[in-house]
Write an enzyme that holds these catalytic residues in place. Structure first.
Site, PDB file in Angstrom:
ATOM      1  N   SER A 127      83.736  65.445  12.903  1.00 47.73           N
ATOM      2  CA  SER A 127      82.737  66.287  12.233  1.00 47.73           C
ATOM      3  C   SER A 127      82.069  65.537  11.078  1.00 47.73           C
ATOM      4  O   SER A 127      81.115  66.044  10.487  1.00 47.73           O
ATOM      5  CB  SER A 127      83.383  67.583  11.727  1.00 47.73           C
ATOM      6  N   HIS A 128      82.555  64.329  10.739  1.00 51.76           N
ATOM      7  CA  HIS A 128      81.940  63.570   9.641  1.00 51.76           C
ATOM      8  C   HIS A 128      81.556  62.161  10.051  1.00 51.76           C
ATOM      9  O   HIS A 128      81.425  61.275   9.214  1.00 51.76           O
ATOM     10  CB  HIS A 128      82.846  63.617   8.404  1.00 51.76           C
ATOM     11  N   ASP A 173      83.133  71.566  11.620  1.00 55.45           N
ATOM     12  CA  ASP A 173      83.880  71.983  12.807  1.00 55.45           C
ATOM     13  C   ASP A 173      83.396  73.331  13.334  1.00 55.45           C
ATOM     14  O   ASP A 173      83.402  73.570  14.546  1.00 55.45           O
ATOM     15  CB  ASP A 173      85.383  72.011  12.505  1.00 55.45           C
TER      16      ASP A 173
END
Ligand code: NDP
Ligand code: PYC
Length: 332
Positions: free
Chosen positions: A46-47, A187
């Site tokens: 997610s990053h 997320d």
């Protein structure tokens, strides 16, 4: 879900190209691309590349300075300040973490406050880097209102991550890095994209009703992890990463933001401590025995173990094709 296999070098290059095309100079683009590549390497999906459309949007809108020249100065021997020059945080870290480590090794403790920065990444790279230099570290940043304080049905706190790292002379640092929301917004967004429900307790819809639909939570609000206790940690982060360092809390960061989809301007708090100085030199035996007992308990896995396992895999990573299309479109 269709995917493409990409090497870590290809991931770096896709990120670097997108950031450069969106207006970042080489030094700024490389610092962010390196953070993105390391996130994909460790499985912090997610990053990683997922954030590139947001990074690009804020360069293109002019909110983020793609030519940022972050500068460090010492307010005292132990209070270091970095003006992020409205750029993305990774270049500020690249330029300032070494000086923070030196100040902590010399004085036992040192704090780095970063202002006028835009943080859109995981926090473990900062704390892990300090622990690799023999220090224990704590860092946090705030965001934009996305989380309702315990008892409320209106967002005020950001997803406010907190990271802690502890050095281990004979092993990689022990690190945890977690949003203080029940789930990181990234997320929730990925669950919405993939049409997957999230667990009950993750968030509320616009009317304050519990829901498992990620799209409704995005329109509504997340909940803090751990009820009132997690809520208070999120509150602490608002104060440490905002007013304490000379920056805004999430609500004011949003009021100043132009809504381009990238990260707001805000602050970062990074505390570095020397266990050698603070313990009088006796920390290693105690912490080694404690961690041995912790790791030996059935059912326990230490934080960062998953990331380090992923890191050992030098092979290609599976990247979502819809995301790759979005990245191509976002940097045009
Ligand atoms: P997770 O809940 O996935 O993980 C939190 C921590 O717990 C990690 O250190 C993880 O280690 C560990 N962990 C996970 N599962 C277990 C388990 N079963 N047993 C023991 N330890 C476990 O993280 P979040 O989803 O809360 O956060 C994801 C990322 O989002 C973070 O990197 C955070 O910095 C980032 N973020 C950034 C924001 C920003 O404003 N820049 C805002 C919010 C979040 P491991 O990594 O090894 O799985
Ligand atoms: O996943 O909540 C999140 C997040 C916010 C900013 C960067 N990541």
């Amino acid at each position: 879900m269709s995917t493409t296999q990409l090497t870590l070098a290809e991931i770096f290059s896709i990120a670097q190209d997108a950031l450069t095309q969106a207006g970042a100079n080489k030094e700024n683009a490389d610092a962010v691309a390196n953070t993105v590549m390391r996130a994909e390497r460790d499985g912090s999906h997610s990053h990683g590349l997922f954030r590139i459309p947001g990074y690009a949007a804020s360069l293109q809108s002019g909110k983020v300075n793609g030519n940022a020249d972050p500068k460090l100065h010492s307010r005292t021997a132990v209070a270091l300040h970095c003006d992020g020059d409205l750029g993305y945080a990774p270049l500020a870290h690249q330029r300032c973490l070494e000086s923070l480590a030196e100040a902590a090794h010399e004085n036992g403790v040192a704090v780095l406050s970063i202002t006028r920065t835009h943080h859109f990444a995981a926090l473990w790279p900062e704390t892990e880097a300090l622990a690799e230099r023999g220090l224990t570290a704590i860092s946090c940043v705030s965001y934009m209102p996305s989380v309702a304080p315990f008892g409320a049905a209106k967002p005020l706190y950001g997803t406010n991550p907190l990271s802690f790292a502890w050095p281990r002379p004979d092993a990689p640092p022990l690190v945890f890095d977690m949003a203080t929301a029940a789930m990181a917004m990234g997320d929730v967004q990925i669950a919405a994209r993939d049409d997957r429900p999230v667990p009950l307790g993750t968030g509320l819809d616009e009317n304050g009703e519990p829901t498992t639909a990620p799209a409704e939570i995005i329109k509504g609000m997340l909940l803090p992890f751990g009820g009132h206790k997690g809520s208070h940690i999120a509150m602490m982060i608002e104060l440490l990463a905002g007013p304490l360092v000379g920056e805004t809390a999430s609500f004011a960061s949003k009021e100043r933001d132009n809504g381009d989809g990238g990260p707001p301007q805000g602050g970062q708090f990074i505390l570095a401590m020397s266990p050698e100085i603070l313990s009088g030199g006796v920390w290693q035996a105690q912490s080694k025995e404690f961690l041995k007992r912790l790791g030996a308990l059935d059912g326990v896995r230490l934080p960062a173990e998953r990331r380090y396992r992923n890191r050992h895999d030098k092979g290609p990573r599976e990247i979502n094709n819809a995301l790759l299309d979005k990245i191509s479109a976002s940097s045009r």
